[in-house]
Design an enzyme around this catalytic site. Structure first.
Site, PDB file in Angstrom:
ATOM      1  N   GLY A  17       5.576 -31.534 -36.960  1.00  0.00           N
ATOM      2  CA  GLY A  17       5.410 -31.030 -38.325  1.00  0.00           C
ATOM      3  C   GLY A  17       6.000 -31.982 -39.347  1.00  0.00           C
ATOM      4  O   GLY A  17       6.725 -31.576 -40.257  1.00  0.00           O
ATOM      5  N   SER A  19       4.323 -33.920 -41.510  1.00  0.00           N
ATOM      6  CA  SER A  19       3.416 -34.289 -42.610  1.00  0.00           C
ATOM      7  C   SER A  19       3.876 -33.776 -43.968  1.00  0.00           C
ATOM      8  O   SER A  19       3.458 -34.292 -45.004  1.00  0.00           O
ATOM      9  CB  SER A  19       2.011 -33.731 -42.321  1.00  0.00           C
ATOM     10  OG  SER A  19       2.094 -32.363 -41.941  1.00  0.00           O
ATOM     11  N   ARG A  20       4.724 -32.748 -43.949  1.00  0.00           N
ATOM     12  CA  ARG A  20       5.132 -32.108 -45.212  1.00  0.00           C
ATOM     13  C   ARG A  20       6.572 -31.617 -45.091  1.00  0.00           C
ATOM     14  O   ARG A  20       7.131 -31.573 -43.995  1.00  0.00           O
ATOM     15  CB  ARG A  20       4.265 -30.867 -45.489  1.00  0.00           C
ATOM     16  CG  ARG A  20       2.852 -31.113 -45.785  1.00  0.00           C
ATOM     17  CD  ARG A  20       2.142 -29.830 -46.170  1.00  0.00           C
ATOM     18  NE  ARG A  20       1.756 -29.025 -45.025  1.00  0.00           N
ATOM     19  CZ  ARG A  20       2.013 -27.721 -44.898  1.00  0.00           C
ATOM     20  NH1 ARG A  20       2.680 -27.086 -45.828  1.00  0.00           N
ATOM     21  NH2 ARG A  20       1.602 -27.058 -43.836  1.00  0.00           N
ATOM     22  N   ASN A  95      10.527 -29.495 -35.350  1.00  0.00           N
ATOM     23  CA  ASN A  95      10.542 -28.978 -36.728  1.00  0.00           C
ATOM     24  C   ASN A  95       9.345 -28.092 -37.061  1.00  0.00           C
ATOM     25  O   ASN A  95       9.473 -27.183 -37.881  1.00  0.00           O
ATOM     26  CB  ASN A  95      10.593 -30.175 -37.691  1.00  0.00           C
ATOM     27  CG  ASN A  95      10.311 -29.765 -39.112  1.00  0.00           C
ATOM     28  OD1 ASN A  95      11.168 -29.225 -39.806  1.00  0.00           O
ATOM     29  ND2 ASN A  95       9.075 -29.999 -39.569  1.00  0.00           N
ATOM     30  N   SER A 147      16.805 -21.265 -38.233  1.00  0.00           N
ATOM     31  CA  SER A 147      16.785 -20.668 -39.578  1.00  0.00           C
ATOM     32  C   SER A 147      17.933 -19.686 -39.686  1.00  0.00           C
ATOM     33  O   SER A 147      18.349 -19.101 -38.666  1.00  0.00           O
ATOM     34  CB  SER A 147      15.469 -19.926 -39.808  1.00  0.00           C
ATOM     35  OG  SER A 147      15.556 -19.115 -40.968  1.00  0.00           O
ATOM     36  N   TYR A 160       9.452 -13.985 -37.040  1.00  0.00           N
ATOM     37  CA  TYR A 160      10.046 -15.295 -37.336  1.00  0.00           C
ATOM     38  C   TYR A 160      11.521 -15.318 -36.902  1.00  0.00           C
ATOM     39  O   TYR A 160      11.985 -16.272 -36.259  1.00  0.00           O
ATOM     40  CB  TYR A 160       9.903 -15.553 -38.836  1.00  0.00           C
ATOM     41  CG  TYR A 160      10.440 -16.864 -39.330  1.00  0.00           C
ATOM     42  CD1 TYR A 160       9.727 -18.042 -39.129  1.00  0.00           C
ATOM     43  CD2 TYR A 160      11.646 -16.937 -40.019  1.00  0.00           C
ATOM     44  CE1 TYR A 160      10.211 -19.259 -39.607  1.00  0.00           C
ATOM     45  CE2 TYR A 160      12.133 -18.143 -40.505  1.00  0.00           C
ATOM     46  CZ  TYR A 160      11.416 -19.297 -40.300  1.00  0.00           C
ATOM     47  OH  TYR A 160      11.894 -20.483 -40.772  1.00  0.00           O
ATOM     48  N   ALA A 162      12.991 -13.467 -34.679  1.00  0.00           N
ATOM     49  CA  ALA A 162      13.076 -13.446 -33.210  1.00  0.00           C
ATOM     50  C   ALA A 162      12.794 -14.842 -32.646  1.00  0.00           C
ATOM     51  O   ALA A 162      13.471 -15.295 -31.717  1.00  0.00           O
ATOM     52  CB  ALA A 162      12.083 -12.435 -32.642  1.00  0.00           C
ATOM     53  N   LYS A 164      13.297 -17.712 -34.112  1.00  0.00           N
ATOM     54  CA  LYS A 164      14.386 -18.646 -34.430  1.00  0.00           C
ATOM     55  C   LYS A 164      15.669 -18.292 -33.671  1.00  0.00           C
ATOM     56  O   LYS A 164      16.452 -19.173 -33.311  1.00  0.00           O
ATOM     57  CB  LYS A 164      14.629 -18.687 -35.941  1.00  0.00           C
ATOM     58  CG  LYS A 164      13.442 -19.231 -36.748  1.00  0.00           C
ATOM     59  CD  LYS A 164      13.095 -20.663 -36.360  1.00  0.00           C
ATOM     60  CE  LYS A 164      12.050 -21.268 -37.290  1.00  0.00           C
ATOM     61  NZ  LYS A 164      11.728 -22.661 -36.955  1.00  0.00           N
ATOM     62  N   ILE A 193      14.962 -23.384 -48.507  1.00  0.00           N
ATOM     63  CA  ILE A 193      14.699 -24.783 -48.878  1.00  0.00           C
ATOM     64  C   ILE A 193      13.355 -24.844 -49.610  1.00  0.00           C
ATOM     65  O   ILE A 193      12.388 -24.189 -49.194  1.00  0.00           O
ATOM     66  CB  ILE A 193      14.644 -25.686 -47.615  1.00  0.00           C
ATOM     67  CG1 ILE A 193      15.869 -25.451 -46.702  1.00  0.00           C
ATOM     68  CG2 ILE A 193      14.520 -27.164 -48.001  1.00  0.00           C
ATOM     69  CD1 ILE A 193      17.216 -25.711 -47.312  1.00  0.00           C
TER      70      ILE A 193
HETATM   71  P1  NAP Z   1       6.114 -26.413 -44.240  1.00  0.00           P
HETATM   72  O1  NAP Z   1       6.377 -27.035 -45.562  1.00  0.00           O
HETATM   73  O2  NAP Z   1       5.260 -25.200 -44.178  1.00  0.00           O
HETATM   74  O3  NAP Z   1       5.556 -27.541 -43.240  1.00  0.00           O
HETATM   75  C1  NAP Z   1       5.231 -27.158 -41.949  1.00  0.00           C
HETATM   76  C2  NAP Z   1       4.956 -28.372 -41.102  1.00  0.00           C
HETATM   77  O4  NAP Z   1       4.658 -27.924 -39.775  1.00  0.00           O
HETATM   78  C3  NAP Z   1       3.740 -29.160 -41.558  1.00  0.00           C
HETATM   79  O5  NAP Z   1       3.923 -30.510 -41.222  1.00  0.00           O
HETATM   80  C4  NAP Z   1       2.606 -28.549 -40.738  1.00  0.00           C
HETATM   81  O6  NAP Z   1       1.506 -29.437 -40.514  1.00  0.00           O
HETATM   82  C5  NAP Z   1       3.330 -28.308 -39.425  1.00  0.00           C
HETATM   83  N1  NAP Z   1       2.704 -27.231 -38.667  1.00  0.00           N
HETATM   84  C6  NAP Z   1       2.469 -25.954 -39.044  1.00  0.00           C
HETATM   85  N2  NAP Z   1       1.873 -25.277 -38.051  1.00  0.00           N
HETATM   86  C7  NAP Z   1       1.706 -26.155 -37.034  1.00  0.00           C
HETATM   87  C8  NAP Z   1       1.136 -26.075 -35.744  1.00  0.00           C
HETATM   88  N3  NAP Z   1       0.589 -24.928 -35.275  1.00  0.00           N
HETATM   89  N4  NAP Z   1       1.138 -27.175 -34.982  1.00  0.00           N
HETATM   90  C9  NAP Z   1       1.662 -28.322 -35.431  1.00  0.00           C
HETATM   91  N5  NAP Z   1       2.233 -28.474 -36.625  1.00  0.00           N
HETATM   92  C10 NAP Z   1       2.233 -27.399 -37.418  1.00  0.00           C
HETATM   93  O7  NAP Z   1       7.481 -25.970 -43.542  1.00  0.00           O
HETATM   94  P2  NAP Z   1       9.009 -26.345 -43.899  1.00  0.00           P
HETATM   95  O8  NAP Z   1       9.465 -25.396 -44.951  1.00  0.00           O
HETATM   96  O9  NAP Z   1       9.154 -27.805 -44.095  1.00  0.00           O
HETATM   97  O10 NAP Z   1       9.722 -25.892 -42.547  1.00  0.00           O
HETATM   98  C11 NAP Z   1       9.953 -26.791 -41.480  1.00  0.00           C
HETATM   99  C12 NAP Z   1      10.795 -26.084 -40.433  1.00  0.00           C
HETATM  100  O11 NAP Z   1      12.010 -25.600 -41.015  1.00  0.00           O
HETATM  101  C13 NAP Z   1      10.101 -24.854 -39.817  1.00  0.00           C
HETATM  102  O12 NAP Z   1      10.428 -24.748 -38.456  1.00  0.00           O
HETATM  103  C14 NAP Z   1      10.725 -23.704 -40.583  1.00  0.00           C
HETATM  104  O13 NAP Z   1      10.690 -22.508 -39.859  1.00  0.00           O
HETATM  105  C15 NAP Z   1      12.137 -24.219 -40.787  1.00  0.00           C
HETATM  106  N6  NAP Z   1      12.816 -23.572 -41.904  1.00  0.00           N
HETATM  107  C16 NAP Z   1      12.378 -23.727 -43.187  1.00  0.00           C
HETATM  108  C17 NAP Z   1      13.045 -23.092 -44.225  1.00  0.00           C
HETATM  109  C18 NAP Z   1      12.638 -23.224 -45.667  1.00  0.00           C
HETATM  110  O14 NAP Z   1      13.285 -22.581 -46.520  1.00  0.00           O
HETATM  111  N7  NAP Z   1      11.637 -24.006 -46.003  1.00  0.00           N
HETATM  112  C19 NAP Z   1      14.168 -22.292 -43.938  1.00  0.00           C
HETATM  113  C20 NAP Z   1      14.565 -22.146 -42.621  1.00  0.00           C
HETATM  114  C21 NAP Z   1      13.895 -22.807 -41.617  1.00  0.00           C
HETATM  115  P3  NAP Z   1       0.254 -29.514 -41.560  1.00  0.00           P
HETATM  116  O15 NAP Z   1       0.807 -30.167 -42.798  1.00  0.00           O
HETATM  117  O16 NAP Z   1      -0.751 -30.324 -40.857  1.00  0.00           O
HETATM  118  O17 NAP Z   1      -0.153 -28.097 -41.810  1.00  0.00           O
END
Ligand code: NAP
Length: 252
Positions: A17, A19-20, A95, A147, A160, A162, A164, A193
């Protein structure tokens, strides 16, 4: 130069993950720290390519591989391709993750299992697959993106949370299994975040979260990437099985 010779010089990091959001920030920061970078992504070809180009500009090798983390077949192909193109994997950042929020009483079983499959099964399969490289070279790092929801729970996120919480149990168990081989396994538990994942939340959810955050701001992706770089560094060699909460004091 063979892939093995290349990997002996510079360590390879695979960030799922990437890419973003948090994954892209981890990829760029780890590239700056000198790692060759492989990122995986689901559908954002253009964004993944942009991350690869940015890493190459920093001066390291970088590739992007499309792979659905919910598919075991894709996970196996991903690891194989990274090994073929870059060499053995020293660092895995699990990630990639998804949310499918809703109250438990109305949650479809599929809505629950889809999140478990992506977030927990994906982390398990990827970890199992890269461990062969790490055990062989008697060293390596795994960093799992958990998380705060996995520690404290969150209404509307039973699936989610469960997944994490499972990632945290997996982290500690793996740490115990592979510590004797010089491999560390840690988790980061981000709070709120600013990424696409949190952007879609209603304003009242965001306002309620902000009220609880001691530092009075949402987290930035670089707040998380900095911790990933540290946990991947030589300085963090004696840290394993830990969950580092990065939430601006959300849980205090
Ligand atoms: P995000 O902006 O939604 O980005 C998700 C990333 O995961 C993207 O690169 C996406 O690829 C990839 N992805 C999604 N589904 C996928 C799949 N089935 N197979 C392969 N890749 C997949 O998420 P984020 O906020 O950066 O979160 C990243 C991690 O941190 C996650 O595990 C999330 O649970 C954790 N987290 C985030 C927060 C927060 O506040 N943001 C808080 C706690 C934990 P594409 O771009 O191709 O869709």
């Amino acid at each position: 130069m063979s892939a093995e010779e290349k990997s002996a010089e510079v360590k390879n990091a695979l960030i799922t993950g990437g890419s973003r959001g948090i994954g892209a920030a981890c990829a760029l920061s780890l590239a700056k720290a000198g790692f060759n970078i492989a990122i995986s992504y689901l559908g954002s070809d253009g964004k993944a390519e942009a991350v690869v180009q940015s890493c190459r500009k920093i001066g390291v090798e970088a590739i992007a591989v499309q792979a659905d983390i919910s598919s075991e077949e894709d996970c196996l192909k991903l690891v194989k391709q990274v090994r073929e193109e870059l060499g053995s994997i020293y660092l895995l950042v699990n990630n990639a993750g998804i949310t499918r929020d809703g109250l438990a009483m109305r949650m479809k079983t599929e809505q629950f299992t889809d999140v478990i499959t992506a977030n927990l099964n994906g982390t398990f399969i990827m970890s199992r697959e890269v461990l062969t490289d790490m055990v062989k070279s008697r060293g390596g790092r795994i960093i799992n993106m958990a998380s705060v929801a996995g520690i404290y729970g969150n209404a509307g996120q039973a699936n989610y949370a469960a997944s994490k919480a499972g990632v945290i149990g997996l982290t500690r168990s793996l740490a115990k299994e592979v510590g004797s081989r010089g491999i560390t396994v840690n988790a980061i538990a981000p709070g709120f975040i600013e990424t696409d994942m949190t952007d879609v939340l209603p304003d009242k959810v965001k306002e309620a979260a902000l009220k609880k955050i001691v530092l009075k701001r949402f987290g930035k992706v670089d707040d998380i990437a900095a911790a990933a770089v540290f946990l991947a560094s030589a300085e963090a060699a004696y840290i394993t099985g830990q969950v580092l909460e990065i939430s601006g004091g959300l849980s205090l």
